[in-house]
Structures are given as structure tokens and as C-alpha cells.
Design a protein around this motif. Structure first.
Motif, PDB file in Angstrom:
ATOM      1  N   SER A 141       0.849  -1.180   0.000  1.00 10.27           N
ATOM      2  CA  SER A 141       0.000   0.000   0.000  1.00 10.27           C
ATOM      3  C   SER A 141       0.886   1.231   0.000  1.00 10.27           C
ATOM      4  N   GLY A 142       0.261   2.378  -0.192  1.00 13.70           N
ATOM      5  CA  GLY A 142       1.040   3.619  -0.213  1.00 13.70           C
ATOM      6  C   GLY A 142       0.292   4.632  -1.054  1.00 13.70           C
ATOM      7  N   PRO A 143       0.632   5.904  -0.917  1.00 17.72           N
ATOM      8  CA  PRO A 143      -0.147   6.937  -1.609  1.00 17.72           C
ATOM      9  C   PRO A 143      -0.058   6.848  -3.128  1.00 17.72           C
ATOM     10  N   SER A 144      -1.075   7.367  -3.766  1.00 21.19           N
ATOM     11  CA  SER A 144      -1.107   7.406  -5.225  1.00 21.19           C
ATOM     12  C   SER A 144       0.120   8.156  -5.736  1.00 21.19           C
ATOM     13  N   GLY A 145       0.798   7.596  -6.716  1.00 20.59           N
ATOM     14  CA  GLY A 145       1.954   8.246  -7.315  1.00 20.59           C
ATOM     15  C   GLY A 145       3.274   7.895  -6.661  1.00 20.59           C
ATOM     16  N   GLY A 196       4.681   5.057  -6.601  1.00 19.35           N
ATOM     17  CA  GLY A 196       5.423   4.123  -7.441  1.00 19.35           C
ATOM     18  C   GLY A 196       5.076   2.659  -7.207  1.00 19.35           C
ATOM     19  N   LYS A 197       3.907   2.390  -6.657  1.00 22.86           N
ATOM     20  CA  LYS A 197       3.517   0.996  -6.375  1.00 22.86           C
ATOM     21  C   LYS A 197       3.492   0.174  -7.667  1.00 22.86           C
ATOM     22  N   GLY A 198       2.808   0.712  -8.672  1.00 27.99           N
ATOM     23  CA  GLY A 198       2.705  -0.015  -9.937  1.00 27.99           C
ATOM     24  C   GLY A 198       4.064  -0.226 -10.572  1.00 27.99           C
ATOM     25  N   THR A 238     -14.377   0.351 -10.697  1.00 25.15           N
ATOM     26  CA  THR A 238     -15.358   1.108 -11.480  1.00 25.15           C
ATOM     27  C   THR A 238     -14.687   2.287 -12.189  1.00 25.15           C
ATOM     28  N   ARG A 239     -13.368   2.471 -11.957  1.00 22.79           N
ATOM     29  CA  ARG A 239     -12.664   3.550 -12.661  1.00 22.79           C
ATOM     30  C   ARG A 239     -12.571   3.234 -14.158  1.00 22.79           C
ATOM     31  N   ARG A 240     -12.542   4.278 -14.973  1.00 26.11           N
ATOM     32  CA  ARG A 240     -12.349   4.097 -16.415  1.00 26.11           C
ATOM     33  C   ARG A 240     -10.901   3.705 -16.694  1.00 26.11           C
ATOM     34  N   HIS A 291      -4.582  -5.184 -16.068  1.00 26.78           N
ATOM     35  CA  HIS A 291      -4.339  -4.170 -15.040  1.00 26.78           C
ATOM     36  C   HIS A 291      -5.457  -4.191 -14.011  1.00 26.78           C
ATOM     37  N   TYR A 292      -6.658  -4.263 -14.485  1.00 32.02           N
ATOM     38  CA  TYR A 292      -7.862  -4.341 -13.653  1.00 32.02           C
ATOM     39  C   TYR A 292      -8.908  -5.116 -14.442  1.00 32.02           C
ATOM     40  N   PHE A 293      -9.962  -5.542 -13.724  1.00 26.86           N
ATOM     41  CA  PHE A 293     -11.220  -5.893 -14.366  1.00 26.86           C
ATOM     42  C   PHE A 293     -12.078  -4.638 -14.266  1.00 26.86           C
ATOM     43  N   LEU A 335     -12.568  -9.899  -1.186  1.00 19.92           N
ATOM     44  CA  LEU A 335     -11.890  -9.987   0.119  1.00 19.92           C
ATOM     45  C   LEU A 335     -12.060  -8.678   0.860  1.00 19.92           C
ATOM     46  N   GLU A 336     -11.901  -7.590   0.126  1.00 22.66           N
ATOM     47  CA  GLU A 336     -12.030  -6.237   0.680  1.00 22.66           C
ATOM     48  C   GLU A 336     -12.406  -5.323  -0.465  1.00 22.66           C
ATOM     49  N   TRP A 337     -12.964  -4.179  -0.139  1.00 25.22           N
ATOM     50  CA  TRP A 337     -13.181  -3.172  -1.183  1.00 25.22           C
ATOM     51  C   TRP A 337     -13.250  -1.810  -0.524  1.00 25.22           C
ATOM     52  N   ALA A 338     -13.014  -0.776  -1.327  1.00 25.46           N
ATOM     53  CA  ALA A 338     -13.016   0.587  -0.800  1.00 25.46           C
ATOM     54  C   ALA A 338     -13.365   1.563  -1.903  1.00 25.46           C
ATOM     55  N   GLU A 339     -13.885   2.704  -1.472  1.00 25.30           N
ATOM     56  CA  GLU A 339     -14.077   3.796  -2.410  1.00 25.30           C
ATOM     57  C   GLU A 339     -12.860   4.703  -2.278  1.00 25.30           C
ATOM     58  N   LEU A 376      -1.033  -8.272  -3.032  1.00 24.05           N
ATOM     59  CA  LEU A 376      -2.107  -7.324  -3.346  1.00 24.05           C
ATOM     60  C   LEU A 376      -1.529  -5.930  -3.351  1.00 24.05           C
ATOM     61  N   GLU A 377      -1.932  -5.109  -4.328  1.00 29.45           N
ATOM     62  CA  GLU A 377      -1.515  -3.706  -4.354  1.00 29.45           C
ATOM     63  C   GLU A 377      -2.790  -2.887  -4.195  1.00 29.45           C
ATOM     64  N   ILE A 378      -3.033  -2.419  -2.965  1.00 25.45           N
ATOM     65  CA  ILE A 378      -4.321  -1.783  -2.650  1.00 25.45           C
ATOM     66  C   ILE A 378      -4.107  -0.568  -1.752  1.00 25.45           C
ATOM     67  N   GLU A 379      -5.177   0.236  -1.587  1.00 28.32           N
ATOM     68  CA  GLU A 379      -5.033   1.434  -0.773  1.00 28.32           C
ATOM     69  C   GLU A 379      -5.295   1.133   0.722  1.00 28.32           C
ATOM     70  N   LEU A 380      -5.174   2.179   1.521  1.00 26.43           N
ATOM     71  CA  LEU A 380      -5.144   2.027   2.986  1.00 26.43           C
ATOM     72  C   LEU A 380      -6.384   1.362   3.595  1.00 26.43           C
TER      73      LEU A 380
HETATM   74  P1  5GP Z   1      -5.400   3.794  -9.486  1.00 28.86           P
HETATM   75  O1  5GP Z   1      -6.695   4.484  -9.843  1.00 28.86           O
HETATM   76  O2  5GP Z   1      -4.249   4.781  -9.420  1.00 28.86           O
HETATM   77  O3  5GP Z   1      -5.105   2.590 -10.340  1.00 28.86           O
HETATM   78  O4  5GP Z   1      -5.571   3.237  -8.002  1.00 28.86           O
HETATM   79  C1  5GP Z   1      -5.993   4.086  -6.976  1.00 28.86           C
HETATM   80  C2  5GP Z   1      -5.759   3.404  -5.647  1.00 28.86           C
HETATM   81  O5  5GP Z   1      -6.574   2.235  -5.549  1.00 28.86           O
HETATM   82  C3  5GP Z   1      -4.311   2.926  -5.471  1.00 28.86           C
HETATM   83  O6  5GP Z   1      -3.882   3.307  -4.156  1.00 28.86           O
HETATM   84  C4  5GP Z   1      -4.415   1.421  -5.586  1.00 28.86           C
HETATM   85  O7  5GP Z   1      -3.440   0.763  -4.799  1.00 28.86           O
HETATM   86  C5  5GP Z   1      -5.792   1.198  -5.016  1.00 28.86           C
HETATM   87  N1  5GP Z   1      -6.370  -0.102  -5.374  1.00 28.86           N
HETATM   88  C6  5GP Z   1      -6.195  -0.812  -6.509  1.00 28.86           C
HETATM   89  N2  5GP Z   1      -6.871  -1.973  -6.440  1.00 28.86           N
HETATM   90  C7  5GP Z   1      -7.474  -2.014  -5.232  1.00 28.86           C
HETATM   91  C8  5GP Z   1      -8.297  -2.966  -4.555  1.00 28.86           C
HETATM   92  O8  5GP Z   1      -8.615  -4.047  -5.036  1.00 28.86           O
HETATM   93  N3  5GP Z   1      -8.730  -2.623  -3.318  1.00 28.86           N
HETATM   94  C9  5GP Z   1      -8.415  -1.451  -2.725  1.00 28.86           C
HETATM   95  N4  5GP Z   1      -8.883  -1.233  -1.488  1.00 28.86           N
HETATM   96  N5  5GP Z   1      -7.621  -0.533  -3.322  1.00 28.86           N
HETATM   97  C10 5GP Z   1      -7.169  -0.811  -4.564  1.00 28.86           C
END
Ligand code: 5GP
Ligand code: ADP
Length: 195
Positions: free
Chosen positions: A13-17, A19-21, A42-44, A54-56, A73-77, A102-106
Motif C-alpha cells: 500500500s502507499g499513496p497514489s503516485g 510508485g507501487k505499480g 469502477t474507474r475508467r 491491469h484491472y477488471f 476480500l475487501e473493497w473501498a471507495e 495485493l496492491e491496494i489502498e489504505l
Molecule cells: P489507481 O486508480 O491509481 O489505479 O488506483 C488508486 C488506488 O486504488 C491505489 O492506491 C491502488 O493501490 C488502489 N487499489 C487498486 N486496487 C485495489 C483494490 O482491489 N482494493 C483497494 N482497497 N484498493 C485498490
């Protein structure tokens, strides 16, 4: 006694930008066998992003259905879009005994911790606030208003670094990738003999 998955789950995890990706891509370039969960969002799609890679990419109704079916497993806005980790492929991976990333936000990282006390939580930190601002702007994938929104969230995310098991500073992509590979393959404390 709660049944444990046979392999360890690592959350980056870590803030946007920060360098996680970029760091995860470097890890996979060196070690193609490292398994990284593909999230639902749900992002474009950004230019160059592929569905299923990259995503579904789903709409709001599909995301609602996944939540209702307990398929995540988890989800967030986050910054106006929803993101979640599909449960079935992750379970299947961990059942093989191999590690998963997993690469996800806080908020998502906190949900994982609540569900799996053995999960390893890794926070990727920028070398400085100025570096984070310039990386987010330099990526150029969001308009300035969205960058501002992400930077406001980033301040709160940096404050939460202490909740994580390990902090990796992304000063250099190759070095940070090395550190992450070491963490992915480190034995779980729960598996160390004598503990
Ligand atoms: P981005 O729009 O830049 O691809 O992702 C925005 C944020 O959403 C990033 O911090 C990324 O790590 C996070 N993120 C990506 N996939 C998931 C997920 O499955 N669950 C959660 N909680 N955050 C995610
Ligand atoms: P995140 O996935 O955390 O949102 P990205 O991987 O998209 O971040 O990286 C954001 C920007 O920062 C990209 O332009 C990337 O090339 C750059 N970047 C990533 N790591 C470093 C680093 N160690 N040094 C300099 N720039 C970096």
C-alpha cells in the motif's frame, strides 16, 4: 483455532503516485512467477490499460453484485471510484502454498488485516513529499483537480505508515523491488519453529 491459509498474503500500500505499480512491474519483470491479484474497479481505463490485466473494469451494477455475493476480500471507495480484490482467485493461489501480492489502498489494507492477522502489510513511502507531488504530476494520467484530490488523501495515508509491518522507501525502483522480493519470500512469523 481459526484455519490458516497455507501461504502468506502480502499487501503493498502507499499513496497514489509513490510508485507501487512501477515497483510491482519491476518485481514481475525479474520474477514472472510472482502472483499479483488483479482488482476490480469502477474507474475508467487509462490509456494502455487492459481489462483483465491491469484491472477488471466493471460498472457500478456489476460492482454492487460482487459485493452482495461476498465475492471480494475487501473493497473501498477511493477518489470517487470503487476498487476491490476478487476472493476466489486469491484463495486458489494461496491454496497452492505460493505467496500472493495485493496492491491496494489504505482502507483495503486495514480490512485485510482485520480478516487475516498473518497478512504482511508493506507500506511504500516516497523519499519526500516533494518527490510524491512531482511523480504524481509527472505521470500525467490525471487532470490537476484529480491530482489534488489524490494528494489530500496521500497526507492521511502517510500518517498511517506506522500501522504497517514494514516501510519500504521508494527512492530507487530497483532497490525497492529487491526489498519487496525479500519480503514476499520471507517466512511468515506464524511458521517460524519455536514461536
Ligand atoms: P489507481 O486508480 O491509481 O489505479 O488506483 C488508486 C488506488 O486504488 C491505489 O492506491 C491502488 O493501490 C488502489 N487499489 C487498486 N486496487 C485495489 C483494490 O482491489 N482494493 C483497494 N482497497 N484498493 C485498490
Ligand atoms: P502508483 O502505482 O503508486 O500510483 P506509479 O507506479 O504509477 O505510482 O508511479 C508514479 C510515477 O512515479 C510514474 O511516472 C513512475 O514512473 C514514477 N516513479 C516510480 N518510482 C519512481 C522512483 N523510484 N523514482 C522516480 N520516479 C519514480
Amino acid at each position: 483455532m481459526v484455519a490458516r491459509d497455507p501461504a502468506r498474503l502480502t499487501v503493498l500500500s502507499g499513496p497514489s503516485g509513490v510508485g507501487k505499480g512501477t515497483v510491482v512491474a519491476e518485481v514481475r519483470r525479474r520474477h514472472p512467477d510472482v502472483w499479483v491479484s488483479v482488482s476490480v474497479t469502477t474507474r475508467r481505463p487509462r490509456a494502455g490499460e487492459r481489462d483483465g490485466q491491469h484491472y477488471f473494469f466493471v460498472d457500478d451494477a456489476d460492482f454492487d453484485r460482487l459485493v452482495a455475493a461476498e465475492g471480494l476480500l475487501e473493497w473501498a471507495e477511493y477518489a470517487g471510484n470503487r476498487y476491490g480484490t476478487p476472493l476466489a482467485p486469491l484463495r486458489a493461489r494461496l491454496a497452492t502454498g505460493e505467496p500472493a501480492l495485493l496492491e491496494i489502498e489504505l482502507q483495503g489494507a486495514r480490512q485485510v488485516r482485520a480478516r487475516d492477522a498473518d497478512a504482511q502489510l508493506v507500506f511504500l513511502a516516497p523519499p519526500s513529499w516533494a518527490a510524491l507531488v512531482s511523480r504524481l504530476a509527472g505521470r500525467g494520467s490525471e487532470p490537476p483537480a484529480v491530482q489534488e484530490r489524490r494528494l489530500t488523501l496521500a497526507q492521511a495515508e502517510l500518517d498511517a505508515a506506522g500501522e504497517f509491518d514494514v516501510v519500504v522507501v521508494n527512492d530507487d525502483v530497483a532497490r525497492a523491488a529487491d526489498e519487496l522480493v525479500g519480503l514476499l519470500t520471507a517466512p511468515s512469523p506464524g511458521l517460524v519453529p519455536g514461536e
